[in-house]
Scaffold this active site. Structure first.
Site, PDB file in Angstrom:
ATOM      1  N   GLU A 271       0.732  -1.251  -0.040  1.00  0.00           N
ATOM      2  CA  GLU A 271      -0.055  -0.142  -0.040  1.00  0.00           C
ATOM      3  C   GLU A 271       0.685   1.270  -0.157  1.00  0.00           C
ATOM      4  O   GLU A 271       0.506   2.055   0.771  1.00  0.00           O
ATOM      5  CB  GLU A 271      -1.091   0.070   1.170  1.00  0.00           C
ATOM      6  N   HIS A 295      -8.105  -4.325  -1.262  1.00  0.00           N
ATOM      7  CA  HIS A 295      -7.389  -4.392   0.165  1.00  0.00           C
ATOM      8  C   HIS A 295      -6.207  -3.292   0.151  1.00  0.00           C
ATOM      9  O   HIS A 295      -6.134  -2.295   0.913  1.00  0.00           O
ATOM     10  CB  HIS A 295      -6.416  -5.579   0.162  1.00  0.00           C
ATOM     11  N   TYR A 383      -4.131 -10.733   9.897  1.00  0.00           N
ATOM     12  CA  TYR A 383      -5.143 -10.435   9.060  1.00  0.00           C
ATOM     13  C   TYR A 383      -6.618 -11.024   9.327  1.00  0.00           C
ATOM     14  O   TYR A 383      -7.807 -10.646   9.409  1.00  0.00           O
ATOM     15  CB  TYR A 383      -4.970 -11.074   7.453  1.00  0.00           C
TER      16      TYR A 383
HETATM   17  N1  BES Z   1       1.082  -4.555   3.831  1.00  0.00           N
HETATM   18  C1  BES Z   1       0.865  -5.662   3.354  1.00  0.00           C
HETATM   19  C2  BES Z   1       2.106  -6.380   2.740  1.00  0.00           C
HETATM   20  C3  BES Z   1       3.187  -6.555   3.561  1.00  0.00           C
HETATM   21  C4  BES Z   1       3.055  -7.012   4.983  1.00  0.00           C
HETATM   22  C5  BES Z   1       4.472  -6.454   3.591  1.00  0.00           C
HETATM   23  C6  BES Z   1       3.907  -6.892   6.051  1.00  0.00           C
HETATM   24  C7  BES Z   1       5.676  -6.388   4.338  1.00  0.00           C
HETATM   25  C8  BES Z   1       5.377  -6.632   5.541  1.00  0.00           C
HETATM   26  C9  BES Z   1      -0.246  -5.654   2.201  1.00  0.00           C
HETATM   27  O1  BES Z   1      -1.157  -4.798   2.442  1.00  0.00           O
HETATM   28  C10 BES Z   1      -0.843  -6.958   1.999  1.00  0.00           C
HETATM   29  O2  BES Z   1      -1.629  -7.419   2.948  1.00  0.00           O
HETATM   30  N2  BES Z   1      -0.729  -7.631   0.866  1.00  0.00           N
HETATM   31  C11 BES Z   1      -1.649  -8.968   0.809  1.00  0.00           C
HETATM   32  C12 BES Z   1      -2.926  -8.702   0.046  1.00  0.00           C
HETATM   33  C13 BES Z   1      -4.125  -9.491   0.372  1.00  0.00           C
HETATM   34  C14 BES Z   1      -4.056  -9.826   1.955  1.00  0.00           C
HETATM   35  C15 BES Z   1      -5.396  -9.196  -0.118  1.00  0.00           C
HETATM   36  C16 BES Z   1      -0.553  -9.802   0.018  1.00  0.00           C
HETATM   37  O3  BES Z   1       0.455  -9.503  -0.447  1.00  0.00           O
HETATM   38  O4  BES Z   1      -0.935 -11.137  -0.238  1.00  0.00           O
HETATM   39 ZN    ZN Z   2      -2.497  -5.340   3.885  1.00  0.00          ZN
END
Ligand code: BES
Ligand code: ZN
Length: 617
Positions: A271, A295, A383
């Protein structure tokens, strides 16, 4: 020692707070380094202030000044994942409320954990090199010496010099470009982020990028080979943004662009403000994986505007974001669709808890991260346990409309700040002051501070899941003689969401006999599906059921793309197939040097590869 306030940072946010960062980068593809200058505007929070600590990791510091005067500096001891504290002594003393500009001259390391430097061969166009960053959770310190804690928020400006055939973009508003006055073969791109944000949202990409307009405030960016496909896939962006604004309040970040990265990008989406980063594995061709965009859009409120104070409160970012993501799904699709996705999420939670072990303290909603690398702690728990808690409260408090009232009010109250779970909970009790007796019956300790599955299992509507459940049961109960009864028509009417659910259900069961997966391929031809979420689950299932011919395909998928959600379980699955364990290890050794640094180190841990026996560059 880590700061008392944030177990993942050396920099004490009690003494001083960064307000603004001005960043100058010279991107050197030949040496794989950023030659840099970081100018931090720091507000002093206590009297007799004369020293501060910044987080760094593998940075080569050449100079430090304070208000233009030379300042003494020293590097502390290197910590395994927190990096090296940079101790700066000011040539003067300041008191509470004053500001100082600290300027650090430095260079990043070729192995900086936030950066992946790609050769032209690793890109779609094969002609130009490529650079991208991924700072969350605590990698910003490997590209900026900073207070690398989400409790600190600041604005930033940046000027980035790159070879003139390349384009630079950042997590900020684009603010023009000009020829590099120092070098006529280069261009300087300027950026401006006027909304205060935490360091983990600083992001940069340099490559042969193109863009297409997809909405009044949105473009997609990628190499030219993918840009039209991306524009099609993400065409619902403006509708999603409007839906999110109706739910959560105005979008404050101006632009909302999406950048599709090369396949080694380790996450589904990230994000970064003004510019969501997305994996190319979302390009399914039918917009079926666009929930990842919903998301990342949702993070514009929960995460980027209201931020977890430390990574121990990560569920505040991700739990609320999954909640909003599914509310967008509810508006754009249906309540049944939200229920279906929520049920899938519960299964993901079970899988994570099985992988970590149900007594593992990292499966707490609010884990302790003292001496824990946040990358090691990452899982679906924040999550999906987070979502399950919010959904449970939604039911107790009177349904989605009522509970969204709270979420929106929480966002408006805590906008531009960083919050802890206690602050969230205390506001929940204030907002629902008439229902405190119900809230007091919630087993908060079990939800937040106890490992394993939550104390309450929500009852989700199964309308959309019923066909998936029935088909899964037919397969698990089938004997050899029944296999002829499975036909292509079983899956013809399933949506890709349902096919994903069907395969997820099978992955939760005991492995099917080999004859069954062979018949499944014959009847359904799942090998032909290119949707990454389907293919990933299918290949895992085949390997789990010891279908030898699936091993090369599984390892191919594990290495041709690098999204950790796919790559780690695929490697682990082949590793668990004893006959092919060596194959998995060889494949990893072969690809390691070209992999993303974080992915490489996590796969190494998963496969129990001794880090000291392999060279990193
Ligand atoms: N912010 C996260 C990705 C992240 C988390 C990167 C922790 C590094 C450390 C991002 O918003 C995320 O949650 N992505 C998910 C999307 C899904 C839950 C819809 C992904 O990468 O799969
Ligand atoms: Zn996320």
């Amino acid at each position: 020692m880590a700061s008392a306030l944030d177990p993942c940072s050396f920099s004490s946010s009690a003494k001083c707070a960064t307000k603004h960062l001005n960043l100058g980068y010279h991107v050197d593809f030949g040496r794989r380094v950023l030659t840099a200058k970081a100018e931090l505007t720091v507000e002093v929070l206590q009297d007799r202030f004369s020293s501060l600590t910044l987080d760094t990791r593998d940075l080569k510091i050449s100079s430090v000044t304070a208000n233009g005067q030379e300042a003494k500096f020293a590097m502390g001891a290197k910590h395994s994942f927190m990096g090296t504290p940079l101790e700066i002594t000011l040539p003067f003393e300041l008191s509470r409320g004053q500001q100082v500009i600290v300027e650090v001259g430095y260079e990043t390391a070729p192995a900086a954990s936030a950066l992946q430097w790609l050769t032209p061969e690793q890109t779609a166009g094969k002609e130009h090199p490529y650079l991208f960053s991924q700072c969350q959770a605590n990698h910003c310190r490997s590209m900026v010496p900073c207070q690398d804690s989400p409790s600190v928020k600041h604005t930033y400006y940046a000027q980035v010099s790159v070879p003139k055939e390349l384009v630079a973009v950042m997590s900020a508003m684009r603010d023009g470009q000009e020829p590099d006055p120092q070098d006529s073969s280069r261009v300087v791109y300027r950026f401006r982020q006027p909304v205060p944000m935490p360091s983990y949202l600083i992001a940069i990409v340099v490559g042969a990028l193109e863009s297409r307009v997809i909405g009044p405030r949105s473009r997609v960016w990628s190499e030219k080979e993918l840009v039209d496909k991306a524009a099609f896939e993400f065409s619902e962006t403006e509708t999603m943004l409007k839906t999110a604004e109706d739910l959560a309040g105005p979008y404050v970040w101006g632009q909302y662009d999406i950048l599709v990265l090369p396949p080694s990008f380790p996450y589904g989406g990230m994000e970064n403000p003004c510019l969501t980063f997305a994996t190319p594995t979302l390009l399914a061709g039918d917009r079926s994986l666009s929930n990842v965009i919903a998301h990342e859009i949702s993070h514009s409120w929960t995460g980027n505007l209201v931020t977890n104070k430390t990574w121990e409160h990560f569920w505040l970012n991700e739990g609320h974001t999954v909640y909003l993501e599914r509310m967008i799904g509810r508006s754009m699709e249906s309540e049944q669709f939200r229920q279906f996705k929520a049920m899938g999420g519960w299964k993901e939670l079970q899988e994570s808890i099985n992988t970590f072990g149900s007594n593992n303290p990292l499966t707490n909603l609010v884990p302790s991260l003292h001496e824990v690398d946040p990358d090691d702690a990452f899982s679906s728990v924040p999550y999906e346990k987070g979502f399950a808690l919010l959904y449970h409260l939604e039911e107790l408090m009177g349904g989605p409309e009522v509970f969204m009232g709270f979420v929106k009010s929480y966002i408006q109250l805590f906008a531009y700040s960083s919050v802890t779970t206690e602050e969230w909970k205390s506001y929940l009790f204030t907002y629902f002051k008439d229902k405190v007796d119900i809230l007091n019956k919630v087993d908060w300790n079990a939800w937040m501070h106890t490992p394993g599955m939550p104390p309450v299992k929500p009852q989700y509507d199964t309308t959309m899941a019923d066909t998936c459940i029935a088909l899964c049961q037919r397969w698990t109960k089938a004997e050899e003689k029944d296999l002829g009864g499975f036909l292509e028509s079983d899956v013809k009417t399933l949506s890709s969401h349902q096919l994903i659910e069907f395969l997820s259900l099978l992955l939760q069961e005991e492995p099917l006999p080999l004859s069954h997966v062979e018949r499944m391929q014959e009847a359904y031809d799942l090998n032909a599906f290119m949707n990454s979420e389907i293919r990933y689950r299918w290949l895992r299932l085949c390997v789990r059921c010891k279908l030898e011919s699936a091993v090369p395909a599984a390892l191919k998928m594990a290495t041709e793309q690098g999204r950790m959600k796919f790559t780690r379980p695929l490697f682990r699955e082949v590793y668990g197939f004893t006959k092919y364990r060596e194959e998995a290890l060889l494949m990893f050794q072969d690809h390691r040097a070209a992999m993303h640094p974080v992915t490489a180190s996590l796969v190494a841990k998963d496969l129990k590869v001794d880090a000291s026996q392999t060279t990193t560059f």
